[in-house]
Design a protein around this motif. Structure first.
Motif, PDB file in Angstrom:
ATOM      1  N   VAL A  13       0.818  11.956  10.042  1.00 57.69           N
ATOM      2  CA  VAL A  13       0.595  13.329   9.584  1.00 57.69           C
ATOM      3  C   VAL A  13      -0.093  14.127  10.694  1.00 57.69           C
ATOM      4  CG1 VAL A  13      -0.778  14.760   7.989  1.00 57.69           C
ATOM      5  CG2 VAL A  13       0.557  12.822   7.109  1.00 57.69           C
ATOM      6  N   GLU A  71      -6.330  -4.433   5.030  1.00 57.66           N
ATOM      7  CA  GLU A  71      -6.386  -3.282   4.115  1.00 57.66           C
ATOM      8  C   GLU A  71      -7.491  -3.355   3.062  1.00 57.66           C
ATOM      9  OE1 GLU A  71      -3.696  -5.214   4.469  1.00 57.66           O
ATOM     10  OE2 GLU A  71      -2.725  -5.664   2.558  1.00 57.66           O
ATOM     11  N   VAL A  74      -5.713  15.185   0.091  1.00 62.37           N
ATOM     12  CA  VAL A  74      -4.582  16.039  -0.266  1.00 62.37           C
ATOM     13  C   VAL A  74      -4.970  16.960  -1.430  1.00 62.37           C
ATOM     14  CG1 VAL A  74      -2.203  16.053  -1.143  1.00 62.37           C
ATOM     15  CG2 VAL A  74      -2.893  14.371   0.586  1.00 62.37           C
ATOM     16  N   ARG A  75      -5.679  16.399  -2.413  1.00 62.32           N
ATOM     17  CA  ARG A  75      -6.107  17.223  -3.567  1.00 62.32           C
ATOM     18  C   ARG A  75      -7.001  18.374  -3.129  1.00 62.32           C
ATOM     19  NH1 ARG A  75      -4.779  15.110  -8.482  1.00 62.32           N
ATOM     20  NH2 ARG A  75      -4.512  12.839  -8.528  1.00 62.32           N
ATOM     21  N   GLU A  79      -1.884   4.505   8.813  1.00 63.24           N
ATOM     22  CA  GLU A  79      -0.704   4.784   9.622  1.00 63.24           C
ATOM     23  C   GLU A  79      -0.059   6.100   9.194  1.00 63.24           C
ATOM     24  OE1 GLU A  79       2.536   2.004  10.760  1.00 63.24           O
ATOM     25  OE2 GLU A  79       1.161   0.486   9.967  1.00 63.24           O
ATOM     26  N   VAL A  80       0.062   6.313   7.875  1.00 66.99           N
ATOM     27  CA  VAL A  80       0.641   7.568   7.387  1.00 66.99           C
ATOM     28  C   VAL A  80      -0.222   8.743   7.865  1.00 66.99           C
ATOM     29  CG1 VAL A  80       1.296   8.927   5.348  1.00 66.99           C
ATOM     30  CG2 VAL A  80       1.698   6.449   5.373  1.00 66.99           C
ATOM     31  N   ARG A 137      -8.175 -10.505  -2.578  1.00 60.43           N
ATOM     32  CA  ARG A 137      -8.984  -9.307  -2.789  1.00 60.43           C
ATOM     33  C   ARG A 137     -10.273  -9.651  -3.521  1.00 60.43           C
ATOM     34  NH1 ARG A 137      -7.032  -4.161  -6.188  1.00 60.43           N
ATOM     35  NH2 ARG A 137      -7.465  -5.647  -7.841  1.00 60.43           N
ATOM     36  N   LEU A 188       0.783   9.982  -4.990  1.00 64.01           N
ATOM     37  CA  LEU A 188       1.111  11.332  -4.512  1.00 64.01           C
ATOM     38  C   LEU A 188       2.173  11.988  -5.395  1.00 64.01           C
ATOM     39  CD1 LEU A 188       1.118  10.768  -0.634  1.00 64.01           C
ATOM     40  CD2 LEU A 188      -0.549  12.099  -1.955  1.00 64.01           C
ATOM     41  N   LEU A 198      -9.041   5.029   4.809  1.00 64.58           N
ATOM     42  CA  LEU A 198      -8.801   3.587   4.828  1.00 64.58           C
ATOM     43  C   LEU A 198      -8.304   3.093   3.478  1.00 64.58           C
ATOM     44  CD1 LEU A 198     -11.932   2.357   6.847  1.00 64.58           C
ATOM     45  CD2 LEU A 198      -9.599   2.701   7.676  1.00 64.58           C
ATOM     46  N   THR A 199      -8.358   3.973   2.460  1.00 65.34           N
ATOM     47  CA  THR A 199      -7.866   3.572   1.137  1.00 65.34           C
ATOM     48  C   THR A 199      -6.941   4.654   0.600  1.00 65.34           C
ATOM     49  OG1 THR A 199      -9.637   4.700  -0.065  1.00 65.34           O
ATOM     50  CG2 THR A 199     -10.073   2.440   0.595  1.00 65.34           C
ATOM     51  N   VAL A 200      -6.098   4.263  -0.376  1.00 62.69           N
ATOM     52  CA  VAL A 200      -5.201   5.209  -1.033  1.00 62.69           C
ATOM     53  C   VAL A 200      -6.030   6.334  -1.654  1.00 62.69           C
ATOM     54  CG1 VAL A 200      -3.609   5.488  -2.984  1.00 62.69           C
ATOM     55  CG2 VAL A 200      -3.397   3.499  -1.466  1.00 62.69           C
ATOM     56  N   PHE A 247       1.836  13.687  -7.940  1.00 67.55           N
ATOM     57  CA  PHE A 247       1.456  15.024  -8.440  1.00 67.55           C
ATOM     58  C   PHE A 247       1.932  16.167  -7.541  1.00 67.55           C
ATOM     59  CE2 PHE A 247      -1.987  13.914  -5.611  1.00 67.55           C
ATOM     60  CZ  PHE A 247      -2.404  15.102  -5.062  1.00 67.55           C
ATOM     61  N   GLN A 298       0.822  -1.218   0.000  1.00 68.02           N
ATOM     62  CA  GLN A 298       0.000   0.000   0.000  1.00 68.02           C
ATOM     63  C   GLN A 298       0.857   1.269   0.000  1.00 68.02           C
ATOM     64  OE1 GLN A 298      -2.902   0.533   3.173  1.00 68.02           O
ATOM     65  NE2 GLN A 298      -4.483   0.688   1.617  1.00 68.02           N
ATOM     66  N   PHE A 354      -7.175   8.932   0.831  1.00 68.99           N
ATOM     67  CA  PHE A 354      -6.018   9.723   1.273  1.00 68.99           C
ATOM     68  C   PHE A 354      -5.683  10.785   0.236  1.00 68.99           C
ATOM     69  CE2 PHE A 354      -2.253   9.639   4.152  1.00 68.99           C
ATOM     70  CZ  PHE A 354      -1.485  10.595   3.493  1.00 68.99           C
ATOM     71  N   VAL A 355      -5.561  10.349  -1.011  1.00 68.77           N
ATOM     72  CA  VAL A 355      -5.129  11.260  -2.073  1.00 68.77           C
ATOM     73  C   VAL A 355      -6.173  12.352  -2.315  1.00 68.77           C
ATOM     74  CG1 VAL A 355      -4.531  11.394  -4.528  1.00 68.77           C
ATOM     75  CG2 VAL A 355      -3.646   9.515  -3.114  1.00 68.77           C
ATOM     76  N   PRO A 400      -4.226  -0.530   7.911  1.00 67.02           N
ATOM     77  CA  PRO A 400      -3.738  -0.274   6.559  1.00 67.02           C
ATOM     78  C   PRO A 400      -2.640   0.789   6.623  1.00 67.02           C
ATOM     79  CG  PRO A 400      -6.141  -0.189   6.639  1.00 67.02           C
ATOM     80  CD  PRO A 400      -5.658  -0.309   8.043  1.00 67.02           C
ATOM     81  N   LYS A 401      -1.621   0.681   5.754  1.00 62.35           N
ATOM     82  CA  LYS A 401      -0.503   1.612   5.790  1.00 62.35           C
ATOM     83  C   LYS A 401      -0.959   3.071   5.583  1.00 62.35           C
ATOM     84  CE  LYS A 401       3.412  -0.628   6.593  1.00 62.35           C
ATOM     85  NZ  LYS A 401       2.867  -1.665   7.453  1.00 62.35           N
ATOM     86  N   VAL A 402      -1.986   3.289   4.757  1.00 55.50           N
ATOM     87  CA  VAL A 402      -2.455   4.671   4.555  1.00 55.50           C
ATOM     88  C   VAL A 402      -2.971   5.270   5.864  1.00 55.50           C
ATOM     89  CG1 VAL A 402      -3.002   4.623   2.089  1.00 55.50           C
ATOM     90  CG2 VAL A 402      -4.723   3.884   3.727  1.00 55.50           C
ATOM     91  N   ALA A 416       4.957  10.533   5.835  1.00 57.14           N
ATOM     92  CA  ALA A 416       4.184  11.644   6.391  1.00 57.14           C
ATOM     93  C   ALA A 416       5.016  12.928   6.362  1.00 57.14           C
ATOM     94  CB  ALA A 416       3.760  11.322   7.825  1.00 57.14           C
ATOM     95  N   LEU A 439       4.271  16.375   4.220  1.00 52.72           N
ATOM     96  CA  LEU A 439       4.087  17.695   4.839  1.00 52.72           C
ATOM     97  C   LEU A 439       5.092  18.701   4.274  1.00 52.72           C
ATOM     98  CD1 LEU A 439       3.341  16.562   8.485  1.00 52.72           C
ATOM     99  CD2 LEU A 439       1.768  17.775   6.954  1.00 52.72           C
ATOM    100  N   LEU A 453       0.442   4.396  -2.514  1.00 50.45           N
ATOM    101  CA  LEU A 453       0.192   5.737  -1.976  1.00 50.45           C
ATOM    102  C   LEU A 453       1.233   6.727  -2.495  1.00 50.45           C
ATOM    103  CD1 LEU A 453      -1.407   7.622  -0.054  1.00 50.45           C
ATOM    104  CD2 LEU A 453       0.230   7.002   1.738  1.00 50.45           C
ATOM    105  N   PRO A 496       5.929   4.698   7.220  1.00 50.38           N
ATOM    106  CA  PRO A 496       4.843   5.699   7.226  1.00 50.38           C
ATOM    107  C   PRO A 496       5.275   7.041   7.834  1.00 50.38           C
ATOM    108  CG  PRO A 496       3.972   3.583   7.893  1.00 50.38           C
ATOM    109  CD  PRO A 496       5.455   3.388   7.689  1.00 50.38           C
TER     110      PRO A 496
END
Lengths: 276, 298
Positions: B270, B221, B293-294, B265-266, B196, A246, B284-286, A248, A238, B289-290, B261-263, A262, A266, A242, A258
């Protein structure tokens, strides 16, 4: 330490499970064998201790051609932990199961005792020392199989899907164990399709498909190659997906922790926001 | 499909009638001094999608066995408290009746399949219960269709891949038309794509057929984005129970052997920085997350 030279293996049923495999593994390397079920990973592992002998080509382990050695001779050098751990148990207690190989190799009883205790405690099986191996849960059986190998510590350790049925703490323990064995100069080869585990361990990765080695490289090189993974029924870790998504905002695909991802995120965001 | 938010898709479970009541349940296997379950209380509503997590040996499997009556009807031991499944007290209801309310799928499909064809495997329990032939055929058709494995009907279970076998195992449980599907680490022996794929089928059964799902897993995940509820167990007790996003936001579950899920954790890392980005809701999903940010950078 280990070399496969153009190895082909055909099962009596006619299925060709290895199709011209050539590879070299040095002493002290950690190698993950990846690929979908049926790609030849287990067949390859069984060639390491001579359980299977090549139909064509040759396998040399520690200078010995496996065709000219007996399984008993090879067993001293190579320990293989099967996916189905139960198939290797036969003792009446967990303690005896671990002690058996050590006694067989002629170790002094005091050393046997110390090693068994240490290995059982390391794999969190101390409480089960007097239980029957057959009454353990699936995950515990797997840990017992690992404890046996840990106590005996052969030159080459081959693990078939070691993370199956293990929770995250046990997986981290397993990682510790693999690193510990590497420190001792052991060579570890594990088949697995647990991409998250491999992303954390970062071993050399050999990818198999239909009996052939189709890629061989470092963890980043392989696990960040999405097309390659998908062609073998594997999914990227994952963190790889991710960081790629990211892109972009200027983040590069990676397998970083992680915490580092992070921080990178930032930093990238504050640069963008300052720059307007 | 895997990226969709569970709540956008409906959330039928909220306010639905309860289908499982577990009241002050403790259980100790015969010959064991330790209790495998200790004072467990749990209400599951019809149509809920529940994920059970926790260390190996924490009691997940034992709890699932209590929900389809294998405990106390098959496994001997000391049971305190009671379990009601679709109104039936498991202590006084025979397992063949309970299995029509709550069906169980195990880790290893090989232990569940034995017949010479997929069709025969699905038919077996129904024949055993004396269902008429037309009903059996109708159920087989329905179960194969629900799992999209019509093409496997006349194949031998032994020549199927692990993922296919597990789908057949689910189909044979499904043919009993249970209201609840219990799954004990069903993907543990599957490769990632097959795993999956299986989870997608289970999600479909929940959404389309309204089946109540209780599934224990180590790999979260692909599962958590679809879960209404995450239950974490430790040493025989339920230690967390609620919305997975909230539980993951508030603490690190690693002490319970659970890898988020790793996302997620990130996102937690943050948040810890208190910088320009803050996740009110843990993704919970990429994709989630994205998107966050967008939205931030516009």
């Amino acid at each position: 330490m280990i070399s496969f030279e153009d190895v082909e293996y055909v099962y009596p049923s006619g299925v060709k499970a290895l199709d011209g495999v050539s590879l070299k593994i040095e002493k002290g390397e950690i190698v993950a064998l990846m690929g979908e079920n049926g790609s030849g990973k287990t067949t390859l592992l069984k060639h390491l201790n001579g359980l299977l002998k090549p139909t064509r080509g040759r396998v040399v382990v520690d200078g010995v051609d496996t065709r000219s050695a007996t399984i008993a001779e090879l067993a001293r050098r190579v320990g293989l932990v099967f996916q189905n751990a139960e198939s290797m148990f036969f003792s009446s207690t967990v303690w005896e199961e671990v002690a058996f190989a050590l006694r067989n190799f002629g170790y002094d009883e005091m050393i046997v005792r110390r090693r068994v205790e240490w290995a059982l405690n390391f794999m969190e099986l101390g409480d089960y020392a007097e239980s029957s191996p057959f009454l353990l849960s699936g995950g515990e059986k797997k840990r017992l199989a690992l404890a046996i190998i840990l106590a005996w510590s052969p030159e080459v350790i081959a693990l078939d899907e070691p993370t199956t049925g293990q929770d995250q703490l046990q997986k981290e323990k397993l990682m510790q164990m693999i690193r510990l064995l590497k420190e001792q100069g052991r060579t570890i080869i594990a088949s697995t399709h647990d991409v998250e585990f491999v992303a954390q361990l970062k071993p050399r990765i050999i990818v198999m498909r239909r009996g052939k080695v189709i890629a061989d490289g470092g963890a980043e090189e392989i696990l960040l190659n999405e097309d390659l993974l998908r062609s073998c029924n594997l999914l990227p870790p994952q963190i790889a997906s991710l960081t790629r998504e990211l892109g972009f905002i200027g983040i590069k695909p990676s397998l970083k922790h992680p915490r580092e991802v992070a921080k990178e995120l930032l930093d990238a965001l504050s640069r963008i926001m300052r720059g307007g | 499909m895997l990226g969709t938010d569970r709540r956008e898709a409906g959330g039928e479970a909220e306010g639905a009638p309860a289908i499982i009541h577990v009241e002050n349940l403790s259980f100790r296997y015969y010959g064991s001094e330790q209790y495998a379950l200790r004072d467990v209380n749990l209400v599951v509503r019809r149509g809920e999608f529940v994920v059970l997590a926790g260390r190996s040996g924490c009691g997940k499997t034992t709890l699932l066995r209590c929900l389809n009556g294998l405990i106390p009807n098959f496994y001997e031991g000391e049971m305190l408290g009671r379990v009601l499944v679709d109104g039936m007290d498991t202590r006084y209801t025979p397992t063949h009746i309970l299995s029509q309310a709550a069906g169980m799928v195990f880790q290893n499909p090989d232990n569940q399949l034995f017949a010479l064809s997929v069709e025969a495997d699905i038919a077996f329990p129904l024949e055993n219960l004396g269902f008429p032939r037309e009903i059996i055929l109708e159920r087989i058709n329905w179960a194969l269709k629900a799992l999209k494995i019509e093409d496997l009907r006349y194949r031998s279970p032994f020549e199927l891949s692990g993922g296919q076998k597990q789908k057949v195992a689910i189909a044979s449980v499904l043919a009993m038309k249970p209201k609840i599907l219990l799954l004990d680490e069903p993907t543990s022996s599957l490769d990632p794509v097959s795993a999956r794929n299986l989870i997608e089928s289970i999600v479909e059964l929940n959404k389309r057929e309204g089946l109540t799902i209780i599934i224990s897993e180590h790999r979260l995940e692909h599962l958590l984005p679809h879960a209404d509820r995450l239950i974490v167990m430790d040493r025989g007790m339920i230690v967390r129970d609620g919305d997975p996003r909230k539980i993951l936001r508030d603490e690190d579950l690693l002490v319970y052997g659970v890898a988020p899920p790793k996302v997620s954790e990130v996102a937690r890392c943050v948040n810890a920085h208190r910088g320009c980005l803050k996740f009110e809701e843990i993704p919970l999903t990429v994709h989630e997350f994205v998107e966050k940010v967008r939205r931030l950078i516009g």
